[in-house]
Design a protein around this motif. Structure first.
Motif, PDB file in Angstrom:
ATOM      1  N   PHE A 603       0.506  -1.256   0.201  1.00 29.71           N
ATOM      2  CA  PHE A 603      -0.089  -0.351  -0.042  1.00 29.71           C
ATOM      3  C   PHE A 603       0.982   1.592  -0.428  1.00 29.71           C
ATOM      4  O   PHE A 603       1.331   1.776   1.460  1.00 29.71           O
ATOM      5  CB  PHE A 603      -0.854  -0.255   1.406  1.00 29.71           C
ATOM      6  N   SER A 628      -2.933  -1.941   9.197  1.00 25.28           N
ATOM      7  CA  SER A 628      -3.968  -1.925   8.152  1.00 25.28           C
ATOM      8  C   SER A 628      -3.910  -1.313   7.088  1.00 25.28           C
ATOM      9  O   SER A 628      -3.889  -0.396   7.524  1.00 25.28           O
ATOM     10  CB  SER A 628      -4.457  -2.683   8.080  1.00 25.28           C
ATOM     11  N   ALA A 629      -4.378  -1.514   5.512  1.00 30.70           N
ATOM     12  CA  ALA A 629      -4.813  -0.906   4.587  1.00 30.70           C
ATOM     13  C   ALA A 629      -5.890  -1.477   4.558  1.00 30.70           C
ATOM     14  O   ALA A 629      -6.278  -2.980   3.533  1.00 30.70           O
ATOM     15  CB  ALA A 629      -3.347  -0.621   4.080  1.00 30.70           C
ATOM     16  N   ASP A 630      -7.010  -0.521   3.512  1.00 25.46           N
ATOM     17  CA  ASP A 630      -8.330  -0.929   3.110  1.00 25.46           C
ATOM     18  C   ASP A 630      -8.807   0.292   2.015  1.00 25.46           C
ATOM     19  O   ASP A 630      -7.712   1.166   1.365  1.00 25.46           O
ATOM     20  CB  ASP A 630      -9.655  -1.328   3.953  1.00 25.46           C
ATOM     21  N   ALA A 631     -10.060  -0.021   1.702  1.00 21.67           N
ATOM     22  CA  ALA A 631     -10.124   0.960   0.898  1.00 21.67           C
ATOM     23  C   ALA A 631      -9.997   2.776   0.913  1.00 21.67           C
ATOM     24  O   ALA A 631      -9.924   3.478   0.217  1.00 21.67           O
ATOM     25  CB  ALA A 631     -11.784   1.237   0.191  1.00 21.67           C
ATOM     26  N   GLU A 632     -10.519   2.427   2.075  1.00 17.00           N
ATOM     27  CA  GLU A 632     -10.552   4.003   2.652  1.00 17.00           C
ATOM     28  C   GLU A 632      -9.028   4.215   3.536  1.00 17.00           C
ATOM     29  O   GLU A 632      -8.856   5.926   3.507  1.00 17.00           O
ATOM     30  CB  GLU A 632     -10.795   3.968   4.430  1.00 17.00           C
ATOM     31  N   HIS A 635      -3.894   2.327   7.737  1.00 20.21           N
ATOM     32  CA  HIS A 635      -4.489   2.185   9.788  1.00 20.21           C
ATOM     33  C   HIS A 635      -2.954   2.626  10.413  1.00 20.21           C
ATOM     34  O   HIS A 635      -2.618   1.653   9.828  1.00 20.21           O
ATOM     35  CB  HIS A 635      -5.511   1.071  10.146  1.00 20.21           C
ATOM     36  N   LYS A 647      -6.547   7.206   1.811  1.00 26.54           N
ATOM     37  CA  LYS A 647      -5.632   7.136   0.392  1.00 26.54           C
ATOM     38  C   LYS A 647      -4.879   8.232  -0.509  1.00 26.54           C
ATOM     39  O   LYS A 647      -3.719   7.679  -0.925  1.00 26.54           O
ATOM     40  CB  LYS A 647      -6.445   5.612  -0.700  1.00 26.54           C
TER      41      LYS A 647
END
Length: 741
Positions: A603, A628-632, A635, A647
């Protein structure tokens, strides 16, 4: 001429706190080199010689008296030493001060003084032109709006009292308002025609607003307002758009350069720039008539002109007027500044004077600090790490008295060091309303006493917002160590208030304990003394070159310090002189990631478990770990605080954080610190840098030492260049010194 993407332009080496930086690991990062060498974990202090012998008994860091040549921290402005303009502006001293008084904020602040002085007949040359330009702006004949036809940043107005707060969610800094898609598309077309990266389109559109494309066609040098764009880039862009008319003396170019130079000076800590220095900097950039360029910038409202007047001695009724002083020294320099910093300094000075004057004196029993805060509305307190307990104890006692009192610190790291009993909040949390007391019906913080620790890290804009939020009668205690590096933003608030001597100043008598406290105390006094470190609190590791410095640093963090000292790698912080170079933060972070948390950087160059430094705003750096990392977005866990970085803001705001600069590390401490001083870092050293870097260690300090005699020279002679600010004279004009009352 193609304009490179400023996101990939390395920050200037002399900026105290570089802006958003390249966060991806560098492909050419220095790999750990050389064979493993035994004994580094328990290595005794060496004399700085480039040898591999790591088994010596404790010795001094310094191995001789300083020789000629002091180190610097590289924070000076272009042409800062220029003095050529002093004679030309001496006759305009009273005139410029009088015009300054006519502005609304100055008139309110000096409402009790006489009106402006009749003037103008005796001026000639540059002084007359500058004065005419100022009058043209103030009379409305010329535009006085901020540069680029956009409103100057203003501090937010106090908000009404917030409703009862519920459980706080992970903090996410709101993204700047995006421009309309059609505006971005139009700007992208103009950028492409001028050979600039299309990726700049959203930034330019957001900066210039609706009609940005047309504004950029008419004035291509407005591209300089985008962070990272250099004058050469804007010149090439302008030539591609308007052809041979884009000459070095074009008024649009010179106005853009004036604003760019002052913004660059602000990155180096200055809130203003001397007239002579600004003219010299313009001449270095091929401006054919620097004086005319400055006059035009003043007339167009790009910059403001200041010259602090000397206080006049008033005649007593029945006595003759005092004789004019024949030898009053050189006149105050003419300064030029951007309105955002001028308003911040004036607002801060007004606010500090308001607090000093509106407090109701009370007899508080207890130590000297308590008695001073009971009597005065503004108090300064100096001391090291151990002295932080004194303001905390004062706030605790004030709460027992029934007062609304709070402790504010620079960041989450500072809260951790005070412990949960202190109930401290961060300055950012206090201002945003996510922590601390609510606002009263007038929009002010419901406080009777605020103690601000780590006060040297306050830049002028943050300090102005903080003081504006305090109600009349609130007591303000500013506490900190004056020996550390100044704030990453513009200004030197703590140093200016100290120098003004307009309020009580109390120095703590509580020294920092142990060998590290003794070492840092000596550095603050200009001496690199020998200290006994029986518990391996202090170790020096000599290196020959930058490659060996990187190798030894990785070895210390990953193996030696955890094994010999008992401090794990996640509690060990590396501090180096700058971001660039073969042993800067980029190279060190790449090598440390490879050893401690290898991964593909799924990411934006980051993986879960990576140590990071998050900078949501200039001058505000906090360390944390990727969760962690996600679509938002990304983190983070920052000292127990959950933070979400959207992002689209990961690249400009987040970098790897195993290694930091000393400016980033100021205001924070860790159980173990590895200070890296490669040979090419000698010119970046100063006493304040060494004091700050070495003082970040709580239990153990390892010095990767490759600068030989540059280290003791920097401690003995390397004073940081002063910052050009206006807060001190503003305070002196508002508040009489205690011995003059």
């Amino acid at each position: 001429m193609t304009v490179p993407d400023p996101e990939r332009v390395p920050p200037t080496p002399d900026a105290p706190e570089p802006e958003a930086a390249d966060t991806a690991p560098q492909e050419d990062a220095v790999e750990p080199a050389g064979a493993e060498e035994a004994g580094t974990d328990g290595a005794a202090l060496a004399d700085g010689a480039s040898t591999d012998d790591a088994g010596r008994d404790d010795a001094a860091l310094a191995d001789g008296a300083g020789t000629d040549g002091a180190g610097t921290d590289g924070a000076g402005t272009d042409g800062a030493a220029g003095t050529e303009g002093a004679a030309q502006v001496s006759e305009a001293e009273a005139e410029l001060a009088a015009q300054r008084e006519e502005r609304a904020r100055i008139e309110r602040r000096k409402a009790e003084k006489d009106g402006p002085i009749d003037s103008g007949a005796k001026l000639s040359g540059t002084a007359a032109d500058l004065l005419a330009a100022v009058r043209a702006v103030e009379s409305g004949e010329k535009s006085g709006t901020a540069f680029y036809d956009r409103p100057a940043p203003r501090r937010p107005a106090p908000q009404p009292a917030a409703p009862q707060r519920t459980q706080r969610q992970p903090e996410a800094v709101p993204a700047p308002r995006a421009a309309a898609p059609e505006t971005v598309a139009a700007v992208r077309e103009v950028l492409t025609a001028g050979g600039a990266p299309e990726g700049l389109a959203p930034k330019v559109a957001a900066l210039l607003g609706e009609g940005a494309a047309e504004a950029l066609r008419e004035d291509p040098w407005q591209l300089l307002a985008v962070p990272g764009v250099q004058p050469d880039h804007a010149d090439g862009f302008a030539r591609a758009l308007i052809g041979p008319d884009a000459g070095p003396g074009d008024a649009r170019r010179t106005d853009g350069l004036v604003a760019w130079l002052l913004e660059r000076a602000a990155l180096q800590g200055h809130t203003a720039m001397e007239l002579s220095a600004l003219r010299a900097a313009l001449a270095e950039r091929a401006v054919p008539e620097p004086e005319e360029a400055v006059q035009h910038a003043v007339a167009e409202g790009v910059v403001l002109v200041f010259q602090e007047e000397e206080p006049e001695e008033e005649a007593v009724e029945g006595e003759e007027a005092p004789e004019p002083v024949q030898d009053a020294g050189p006149p105050a320099p003419v300064l030029l500044g951007l309105d955002r910093y001028a308003l911040a300094e004036e607002s801060l000075a007004d606010g500090l004077a308001r607090l000093a004057r509106t407090v109701t004196p009370a007899d508080w029993d207890g130590p000297e600090l308590a008695r001073a805060c009971g009597t005065h509305g503004l108090v300064l307190h100096t001391g090291g790490e151990a002295a932080r307990a004194e303001p905390v104890a004062l706030v605790r006692t004030a709460r027992e008295r029934g007062l609304r009192a709070a402790v504010a610190v620079h960041g989450e790291n500072g809260r951790r060091r005070l412990g949960p009993d202190a109930a401290a909040v961060t300055v950012a949390g206090l201002l945003s309303g996510t922590a601390g007391p609510d606002r009263d019906e007038d929009g002010a913080l419901a406080l009777d006493l605020l103690a601000v620790l780590d006060a040297p890290q306050l830049d002028v804009e943050t300090a102005a917002m903080l003081v504006e939020a305090l109600p009349d009668g609130c007591r303000l205690l500013l506490s900190g160590d004056p020996g550390v590096l100044g704030p990453a933003g513009a200004g030197r608030v703590f140093g200016d208030v100290l120098a003004a001597k307009v309020c009580p100043q109390l120095a703590s008598r509580t020294p920092d304990p142990g060998p590290l406290g003794e070492l840092v105390s000596g550095i603050g006094a200009g001496e690199l003394t020998q200290v006994d470190a029986p518990g391996k609190e202090l170790v020096i590791v000599p290196v020959r070159d930058a490659g060996e410095a990187v190798h030894r640093t990785v070895q210390l963090v990953a193996d030696s310090v955890p094994r010999a000292i008992g401090v794990p790698a996640e509690q060990t912080q590396v501090i180096t002189v700058g971001h660039g170079g073969s042993a800067g933060t980029r190279a060190l972070n790449a090598a440390l990631k490879q050893r401690l948390n290898p991964g593909p950087g799924r990411f934006g160059g980051f993986d879960p478990g990576d140590r990071v430094a998050h900078s949501p705003a200039p001058g505000r750096t906090r360390t944390g770990t990727v969760v962690s990392a996600d679509a938002e977005g990304l983190h983070l866990d920052c000292e127990g605080e959950k933070v979400l970085v959207p992002k689209d803001r990961v690249e400009p705001e987040v970098r790897h954080g195993w290694a930091l600069t000393a400016h980033q590390a100021a205001g924070m401490r860790w159980p173990a610190v590895v200070a890296v001083l490669p040979g090419d870092a000698a010119q970046g050293l100063s006493r304040a840098w060494v004091y700050t870097a070495f003082g970040r260690a709580e239990r153990h300090l390892s010095v990767v030492h490759g600068v030989d005699q540059a280290l003791p020279r920097a401690v003995a002679e390397g004073l940081a260049p002063p910052r050009t600010t206006r807060l001190r004279p503003l305070l002196e004009s508002l508040l009489a010194a205690p011995d003059e009352e």
